[in-house]
Design a protein around this motif. Structure first.
Motif, PDB file in Angstrom:
ATOM      1  N   VAL A  22       1.162   4.126  -2.977  1.00 14.26           N
ATOM      2  CA  VAL A  22       0.876   5.527  -2.700  1.00 14.26           C
ATOM      3  C   VAL A  22       2.090   6.408  -2.986  1.00 14.26           C
ATOM      4  O   VAL A  22       1.999   7.463  -3.613  1.00 14.26           O
ATOM      5  CB  VAL A  22       0.419   5.697  -1.233  1.00 14.26           C
ATOM      6  N   ASP A  49       0.827  -1.202   0.000  1.00 10.92           N
ATOM      7  CA  ASP A  49       0.000   0.000   0.000  1.00 10.92           C
ATOM      8  C   ASP A  49       0.865   1.258   0.000  1.00 10.92           C
ATOM      9  O   ASP A  49       0.584   2.218  -0.730  1.00 10.92           O
ATOM     10  CB  ASP A  49      -0.930  -0.005   1.220  1.00 10.92           C
ATOM     11  N   GLU A  71       0.344  16.276  -0.667  1.00  6.18           N
ATOM     12  CA  GLU A  71      -0.629  15.240  -1.002  1.00  6.18           C
ATOM     13  C   GLU A  71      -0.131  13.857  -0.588  1.00  6.18           C
ATOM     14  O   GLU A  71      -0.907  13.021  -0.107  1.00  6.18           O
ATOM     15  CB  GLU A  71      -0.911  15.274  -2.506  1.00  6.18           C
ATOM     16  N   SER A  72       1.164  13.619  -0.777  1.00  5.93           N
ATOM     17  CA  SER A  72       1.729  12.320  -0.386  1.00  5.93           C
ATOM     18  C   SER A  72       1.628  12.128   1.122  1.00  5.93           C
ATOM     19  O   SER A  72       1.310  11.032   1.596  1.00  5.93           O
ATOM     20  CB  SER A  72       3.190  12.239  -0.832  1.00  5.93           C
ATOM     21  N   GLN A  73       1.908  13.194   1.870  1.00 10.61           N
ATOM     22  CA  GLN A  73       1.800  13.098   3.322  1.00 10.61           C
ATOM     23  C   GLN A  73       0.368  12.769   3.741  1.00 10.61           C
ATOM     24  O   GLN A  73       0.144  11.943   4.635  1.00 10.61           O
ATOM     25  CB  GLN A  73       2.255  14.417   3.945  1.00 10.61           C
ATOM     26  N   LYS A  74      -0.590  13.401   3.084  1.00 12.88           N
ATOM     27  CA  LYS A  74      -1.991  13.128   3.387  1.00 12.88           C
ATOM     28  C   LYS A  74      -2.363  11.691   3.057  1.00 12.88           C
ATOM     29  O   LYS A  74      -3.050  11.011   3.826  1.00 12.88           O
ATOM     30  CB  LYS A  74      -2.867  14.099   2.604  1.00 12.88           C
ATOM     31  N   GLU A  75      -1.891  11.203   1.909  1.00 16.42           N
ATOM     32  CA  GLU A  75      -2.210   9.828   1.511  1.00 16.42           C
ATOM     33  C   GLU A  75      -1.578   8.810   2.450  1.00 16.42           C
ATOM     34  O   GLU A  75      -2.186   7.775   2.759  1.00 16.42           O
ATOM     35  CB  GLU A  75      -1.742   9.597   0.073  1.00 16.42           C
ATOM     36  N   VAL A  76      -0.355   9.090   2.915  1.00 18.79           N
ATOM     37  CA  VAL A  76       0.284   8.178   3.867  1.00 18.79           C
ATOM     38  C   VAL A  76      -0.510   8.127   5.159  1.00 18.79           C
ATOM     39  O   VAL A  76      -0.708   7.057   5.749  1.00 18.79           O
ATOM     40  CB  VAL A  76       1.733   8.614   4.120  1.00 18.79           C
ATOM     41  N   ARG A  77      -0.985   9.287   5.633  1.00 19.28           N
ATOM     42  CA  ARG A  77      -1.796   9.289   6.847  1.00 19.28           C
ATOM     43  C   ARG A  77      -3.060   8.463   6.669  1.00 19.28           C
ATOM     44  O   ARG A  77      -3.495   7.750   7.563  1.00 19.28           O
ATOM     45  CB  ARG A  77      -2.153  10.726   7.239  1.00 19.28           C
ATOM     46  N   GLU A  78      -3.676   8.543   5.476  1.00 17.00           N
ATOM     47  CA  GLU A  78      -4.878   7.760   5.225  1.00 17.00           C
ATOM     48  C   GLU A  78      -4.589   6.266   5.213  1.00 17.00           C
ATOM     49  O   GLU A  78      -5.374   5.457   5.714  1.00 17.00           O
ATOM     50  CB  GLU A  78      -5.492   8.197   3.886  1.00 17.00           C
ATOM     51  N   VAL A  79      -3.435   5.896   4.618  1.00 15.35           N
ATOM     52  CA  VAL A  79      -3.065   4.474   4.610  1.00 15.35           C
ATOM     53  C   VAL A  79      -2.846   3.970   6.029  1.00 15.35           C
ATOM     54  O   VAL A  79      -3.339   2.896   6.421  1.00 15.35           O
ATOM     55  CB  VAL A  79      -1.803   4.253   3.752  1.00 15.35           C
ATOM     56  N   ASN A  85       4.436   9.224  -6.649  1.00 18.82           N
ATOM     57  CA  ASN A  85       4.631  10.599  -6.188  1.00 18.82           C
ATOM     58  C   ASN A  85       6.100  10.928  -5.976  1.00 18.82           C
ATOM     59  O   ASN A  85       6.558  12.030  -6.313  1.00 18.82           O
ATOM     60  CB  ASN A  85       3.857  10.826  -4.892  1.00 18.82           C
TER      61      ASN A  85
END
Length: 419
Positions: free
Chosen positions: A224, A220, A263-271, A228
């Motif tokens: 993600v 995952d 955006e990558s930081q946000k996606e990592v938090r979601e994962v 990026n």
């Protein structure tokens, strides 16, 4: 003060089987001492009878030592005790043949003395086969040892004064009895190894489950971050080149890099949030499937739908950790998981039998982590061996529902569970 039998309940299943196997095989020596030993008394002079009894005791002790070291070898704790097994085999042959010769030549009653001599002769060889078998590497050697004992018994019987028919019957009896005792000992060792292999397979399955979850999380993150990071590297290199040329477009490229990084930081938090959050219904179904596959009867009762997300996540982790404890600790045959949703709180209980001695599981780091997770939703956790039940371990998690939105199915489900 520990209750009687607590030391036994504190053992794992492989340790229990190993203890039982050792006791069973070493009990052969007790048979030799307390059954065969007294037979010589009344048939030969007392001094000679006591000498034979002492020889049998020494043979029994040597057999117990041989069995113990041989079992350690089968479990990989030491090298094969080849010399000890050979020495025990020689001692068995010498004591059995010597006893036969003495009992046939110095009997108080010739007929009774012959019967006693043959019983002692066959019994010593029989016990010797049972104690020596765990130290032999292959079935071929075990069969060879039984056949050798039979042929040796027949060969030793004739010079001792037995007629040929009696010597033949003696050889057949030795073959049958030694084969039975060797088969018993060999099967016990096989069963012990099989239990250890099954336990190791269960541990391996648990480690593979953890490894699979790590791989999933890694995939995952790769999905993600991979693209990026590649874009960030490309745009950063472009910005460097533009900066060196004094081009104003470099600012636009770095602004784009900043946006992609955010955006990558946000996606990592979601994962990570998705990885840390657990759906209670899915966790209950997964726990029931895993425990059933492990041969543990698992009953799940009570509603799990309609609870707030944070509550489901916290209780889902309780189910995960409790299931892991059931699989890794104790010797459970049954596990009951219940969820009761009330007006003010939801209570999750996980109860299993086959727990170890009191206190063995209540202080683990896993349970400490669960208390921290539950504290985030104002929940509490109680875990320990049930005082009024033998070997029952219970985990109870309670989370208040005051101020949280609960699905409309909660009241009906509560009525069903409360009824």
């Amino acid at each position: 003060m520990r209750r009687p039998g607590a030391w036994w309940r504190g053992k794992s299943t492989p340790a229990k089987v190993e203890t039982y196997t050792r006791w069973s095989l070493q009990s052969f020596g007790l048979v030799e001492i307390f059954w065969l030993g007294p037979l010589a008394f009344g048939e030969v002079p007392a001094a000679l009878a006591w000498t034979l009894l002492l020889a049998l005791c020494a043979h029994a002790v040597l057999g117990a030592v041989t069995t113990s070291k041989a079992l350690d070898w089968t479990r990989g704790r030491r090298e094969q005790p080849v010399r000890l097994v050979i020495a025990y085999g020689v001692a068995t042959a010498v004591i059995s043949v010597g006893t036969l010769g003495v009992m046939l030549r110095v009997p108080a009653d010739e007929e009774a003395g012959t019967r006693t001599a043959l019983v002692l002769f066959v019994g010593i060889l029989m016990v010797g086969a049972g104690c020596a078998t765990p130290g032999l590497r292959t079935r071929r050697r075990v069969i060879g040892a039984a056949l050798g004992a039979s042929l040796g018994a027949g060969a030793a019987s004739v010079p001792s004064g037995l007629p040929a028919p009696a010597a033949l019957i003696t050889a057949a009896t030795v073959l049958f009895t030694t084969a039975i005792f060797a088969l018993t000992a060999g099967f016990s060792v096989w069963l012990l190894n099989a239990v250890h292999e099954l336990d190791e397979a269960r541990e391996t399955r648990a480690r593979l489950a953890v490894a699979e979850e790590r791989l999933r999380f890694g995939r995952d993150l790769h999905d993600v971050m991979g693209r990026n990071l590649a874009v960030i590297a490309l745009k950063s290199e472009l910005a460097v080149q533009l900066t060196r040329r004094g081009r104003p477009e470099a600012v636009d490229q770095m602004t784009e890099v900043q946006r992609i990084a955010q955006e990558s930081q946000k996606e990592v938090r979601e994962v990570v949030r998705g990885y840390r959050e657990a759906d209670l219904s899915a966790e209950l179904a997964g726990a029931q499937g895993v425990l059933t596959a492990a041969g543990i009867s698992c009953d799940v009762a009570g509603p799990a739908a309609g609870l707030p997300g944070p509550v489901q996540s916290a209780l889902g982790w309780v189910v995960r950790e409790a299931t892991t404890n059931v699989l890794r600790h104790g010797d459970a045959r049954r596990c009951d998981i219940g969820v009761r949703v009330g007006p003010d709180a939801v209570v999750l209980s996980v109860e299993n039998d086959g727990a170890k001695a009191p206190g063995a599981l209540s202080g683990g780091s896993g349970l400490a982590g669960l208390r921290e997770r539950l504290a985030e939703v104002d929940g509490t956790l109680e875990a320990g061996v049930v005082a009024d039940a033998d070997g029952v371990f219970r985990v109870v998690a309670e989370v208040p529902l005051a101020g949280r939105t609960v699905g409309p199915r909660r009241d009906a489900a509560y009525e069903r569970s409360a009824g």
